[in-house]
Design a protein around this motif. Sequence first.
Motif, short mmCIF file in Angstrom:
data_model
loop_
_atom_site.label_atom_id
_atom_site.label_comp_id
_atom_site.label_asym_id
_atom_site.label_seq_id
_atom_site.Cartn_x
_atom_site.Cartn_y
_atom_site.Cartn_z
N PHE A 11 37.65 55.37 41.55
CA PHE A 11 37.02 54.31 40.77
C PHE A 11 37.98 53.74 39.74
O PHE A 11 38.02 52.53 39.50
CB PHE A 11 35.77 54.85 40.09
N THR A 12 38.77 54.60 39.10
CA THR A 12 39.77 54.11 38.14
C THR A 12 40.80 53.22 38.83
O THR A 12 41.20 52.18 38.30
CB THR A 12 40.47 55.29 37.46
N LYS A 13 41.20 53.61 40.02
CA LYS A 13 42.14 52.79 40.77
C LYS A 13 41.52 51.44 41.12
O LYS A 13 42.19 50.40 41.09
CB LYS A 13 42.56 53.51 42.05
N ALA A 14 40.23 51.44 41.44
CA ALA A 14 39.55 50.18 41.76
C ALA A 14 39.50 49.27 40.54
O ALA A 14 39.76 48.05 40.64
CB ALA A 14 38.13 50.47 42.26
N LEU A 15 39.17 49.83 39.36
CA LEU A 15 39.14 49.02 38.15
C LEU A 15 40.53 48.51 37.79
O LEU A 15 40.69 47.36 37.34
CB LEU A 15 38.57 49.83 36.99
N ASN A 16 41.53 49.34 38.00
CA ASN A 16 42.89 48.91 37.72
C ASN A 16 43.32 47.79 38.66
O ASN A 16 44.02 46.85 38.26
CB ASN A 16 43.85 50.10 37.84
N TYR A 17 42.91 47.87 39.91
CA TYR A 17 43.18 46.81 40.88
C TYR A 17 42.61 45.48 40.39
O TYR A 17 43.25 44.43 40.46
CB TYR A 17 42.58 47.19 42.23
N ILE A 18 41.39 45.53 39.88
CA ILE A 18 40.73 44.31 39.41
C ILE A 18 41.38 43.81 38.12
O ILE A 18 41.62 42.60 37.97
CB ILE A 18 39.23 44.58 39.20
N ARG A 19 41.67 44.71 37.19
CA ARG A 19 42.23 44.29 35.90
C ARG A 19 43.60 43.66 36.09
O ARG A 19 43.93 42.65 35.44
CB ARG A 19 42.31 45.49 34.96
N GLU A 20 44.43 44.22 36.97
CA GLU A 20 45.77 43.66 37.19
C GLU A 20 45.72 42.27 37.82
O GLU A 20 46.68 41.51 37.69
CB GLU A 20 46.57 44.60 38.08
N ARG A 21 44.64 41.93 38.50
CA ARG A 21 44.54 40.65 39.20
C ARG A 21 43.55 39.71 38.53
O ARG A 21 43.01 38.81 39.18
CB ARG A 21 44.13 40.91 40.65
N ARG A 22 43.34 39.90 37.26
CA ARG A 22 42.34 39.10 36.55
C ARG A 22 42.66 37.61 36.63
O ARG A 22 41.75 36.79 36.90
CB ARG A 22 42.26 39.54 35.08
N ALA A 23 43.90 37.24 36.40
CA ALA A 23 44.24 35.81 36.40
C ALA A 23 43.91 35.17 37.75
O ALA A 23 43.35 34.07 37.82
CB ALA A 23 45.73 35.64 36.07
#
Length: 532
Positions: free
Chosen positions: A412-424
């Motif tokens: 789940f942390t990896k999934a959130l990190n995936y989303i946060r890194e691609r926010r733009a």
Amino acid sequence: MPSHLDSAQSTHAEAPALTASQLVDLVSKQEREIVNLRRQVAWFQRQIFGQKSEKRHPEPEGVQGVLGVGFDAVPGTPLPAKKTVVAGHERERKPKNPNDGADESTLFFDEKRVPVEVIAVPNPDMELLKPDQYEVIGEKVTHRLAQRPGSYVVLKYVRPLIKRSDTQALSCPPAPVGVIEGSRADVSFVVGMVIDKFDYHLPLYRQHRRLDDAGVKVSRPWLTQLMQSTVALLEPVYDAQLDSIRASRVKAMDEVPIKAGCASPGKMKTTYFWPIYGERDEICFTHSPSRAGDHVRDALGLSPPDKAVLLSDGYSAYSSYAKQVGLTHAQCWAHARREVYEAKDIEPVPAETALAFIAVLYEAKAHIRKNELSGAHKRARRQAHAKPAAERFFKWIDKHFEAQGFLPSSPFTKALNYIRERRAGLEVYLDDPDVAIDTNHLERALRVIPMGRKNWMFSWTELGVKRIGIVQSLLVTCRLHDLDPYDYLVDVLQRVGQHPASLVEQLTPRVWKTLFATNPLRSDLYKRDERR
């Protein structure tokens, strides 16, 4: 003599004690391994027992059943059945059985395209009566779908050979020109073979067996050569469609593997299709021997249109290309959601919260589609409903990372990190109404490749894979524009040999629809059926 217990105690005494930091590292390592194993077990359970769909169906509060409680305790009542009011009582309306032989008020086929053979059913009561003893007051009709196995037709062209009496000169009209020079295949057969193979995924060897069963004796190599010649005629149309897609301001792109060519004896090479979807509902399946990022540049070119946008998943090759040519890179929310969904079995509570945030974005999308909003109205709806939800979601992600409430290696942390890194990239669609929220439209269009891959498994040569991409690009685009691929290909194959090369774009499905679809060229077989 020392006992075994004493020996074990001495061994433990000799073992060095672990320090506090070593114990922490050991526990962390074991936690990561446990989480990874749990994720793998959950994945296997989902593949074997669970649903493959990623749809989220939250249970209404209070409706969930409990073990040991009867079903009548679950709130909610079934929908009442339709009833017909009759004098004195109510009667439930029973569904009509379609096989009861009664008349059919609506036809299940297109009368203009499906041939109908009429079979008269005699009335036995008429045989016992004289013509003046009864009157035919109407008729009832029942339709049944039938099929002839391997329904092939041979067109026999009979050309009179005459000799003039005055000059003794012989005269005979030439045979009609076919789409493949010197071939005995009519255009209707050629197109039927192409559609059977690429649209219905029927390999040529099965088509050859069906021909043989129908009494048509041709060789397998003849079918292969006929297919190759047909695709060669369609290649300029494919190239024109690819140029049209490259000129689109907004494009979506993905990659899908396919086996092609021999890597070593008994082993096939893994190559890739790179489907590109243009803003005018056109798609092209470009092919490359690998998944290297250079192939994105080769497929899209180095001169994108002004304010161009590329929509894709999180593969780094797309972001690298976007930086290289200076276009905007939009990211797919479906792929971001998938990362969270796959972590749901390990950490269900926070994953459900994240999925609820994303669901609000798709509710806005559903409203836009239902009300057919576009342009400024579409952007306004996204700004008013989707953008605030996205901002709340990203704040929620930042808050949880600051609290460090998750294991560093948890899915789940990896999934959130995936989303946060691609926010733009994920927020691009909020300000541009021409950009889709995800690449699902492209995923639906490229489905023909995995479906075909399960039927013909692989292609022996990379040239064969290129032919697959050419045909599938035109067939899928026909479906996107609600065109019958058979009518389109029958017309285009007869035109392409005489059509000016500078106007070949007119033969792409999108343009052909406006220019030729109302009066397409037909096969002589079609003209013969019309005369009948």
